[in-house]
Design a protein around this motif. Sequence first.
Motif, mmCIF file in Angstrom:
data_model
loop_
_atom_site.group_PDB
_atom_site.id
_atom_site.type_symbol
_atom_site.label_atom_id
_atom_site.label_comp_id
_atom_site.label_asym_id
_atom_site.label_seq_id
_atom_site.Cartn_x
_atom_site.Cartn_y
_atom_site.Cartn_z
ATOM 1 N N ILE A 1 4.556 8.552 36.197
ATOM 2 C CA ILE A 1 4.987 9.104 35.499
ATOM 3 C C ILE A 1 5.341 7.537 34.094
ATOM 4 O O ILE A 1 6.021 6.791 34.838
ATOM 5 N N ASP A 2 4.384 7.309 33.115
ATOM 6 C CA ASP A 2 5.394 6.875 31.910
ATOM 7 C C ASP A 2 6.334 7.766 31.171
ATOM 8 O O ASP A 2 6.129 8.995 30.707
ATOM 9 N N PRO A 3 7.532 7.783 31.439
ATOM 10 C CA PRO A 3 8.755 7.591 31.071
ATOM 11 C C PRO A 3 8.935 8.463 29.832
ATOM 12 O O PRO A 3 8.953 9.347 29.027
ATOM 13 N N VAL A 4 8.492 6.911 28.845
ATOM 14 C CA VAL A 4 8.369 7.349 27.396
ATOM 15 C C VAL A 4 8.128 8.125 26.486
ATOM 16 O O VAL A 4 8.181 9.449 26.442
ATOM 17 N N ARG A 5 6.238 8.264 27.009
ATOM 18 C CA ARG A 5 5.371 8.691 26.564
ATOM 19 C C ARG A 5 5.489 10.875 26.904
ATOM 20 O O ARG A 5 4.907 11.706 26.409
ATOM 21 N N ALA A 6 6.058 10.601 28.794
ATOM 22 C CA ALA A 6 6.133 12.177 29.211
ATOM 23 C C ALA A 6 7.225 12.515 28.367
ATOM 24 O O ALA A 6 7.542 13.579 27.696
ATOM 25 N N ARG A 7 8.210 11.532 28.190
ATOM 26 C CA ARG A 7 9.256 12.420 26.474
ATOM 27 C C ARG A 7 8.615 12.955 25.792
ATOM 28 O O ARG A 7 9.467 14.121 25.028
ATOM 29 N N ASP A 8 8.241 11.780 25.076
ATOM 30 C CA ASP A 8 7.190 12.402 23.135
ATOM 31 C C ASP A 8 6.977 13.186 23.611
ATOM 32 O O ASP A 8 6.359 14.368 23.652
ATOM 33 N N ALA B 1 4.531 15.496 32.254
ATOM 34 C CA ALA B 1 3.851 15.223 33.651
ATOM 35 C C ALA B 1 2.358 14.647 33.405
ATOM 36 O O ALA B 1 2.501 13.775 34.347
ATOM 37 N N GLN B 2 1.809 15.250 32.473
ATOM 38 C CA GLN B 2 0.783 14.565 32.660
ATOM 39 C C GLN B 2 0.319 13.337 31.944
ATOM 40 O O GLN B 2 -0.718 12.591 32.018
#
Length: 145
Positions: A76-83, A60-61
Amino acid sequence: MSCTSLRWWWRAEEGRVTTFVLALLLGLLALTGLCLDGGLALASKVRAGGQAESAARVGAQALDLAAYRINGVVRIDPVRARDLAQRYLASVGATGTVTATEDTVTVEVTAVYRTQLLSLAGIDDIHTHGRGAAHPQRGVTGIEP
């Protein structure tokens, strides 16, 4: 009771006491296995929950800074969050699934606890799960339930 009658009773019991003691010991071993392995499986579940919650907070950061700079929207940027969440899980040695949208990161962690005493009864492992979710917020808005 004389010494002769005690000897007679001891010889006449024909293994009944041995069977009782064996059944009692097996019951105590099963109870010990449930207590030990049950407690350690519960600790594994708590650990999985903590890992999932921490990974969700890390994910979430990953804010979409371009959207925040343009119009002040916190998302949130979903791609970066998953990574980021997957990397956190890998760093603590956990496995799980991560789903991220623009407002929430959800992590589910699965773990397998290998039993110690219950394996004698045929229960080799216990599967535990933990789930955590986090969403970004601007500042402190109050106490959440």
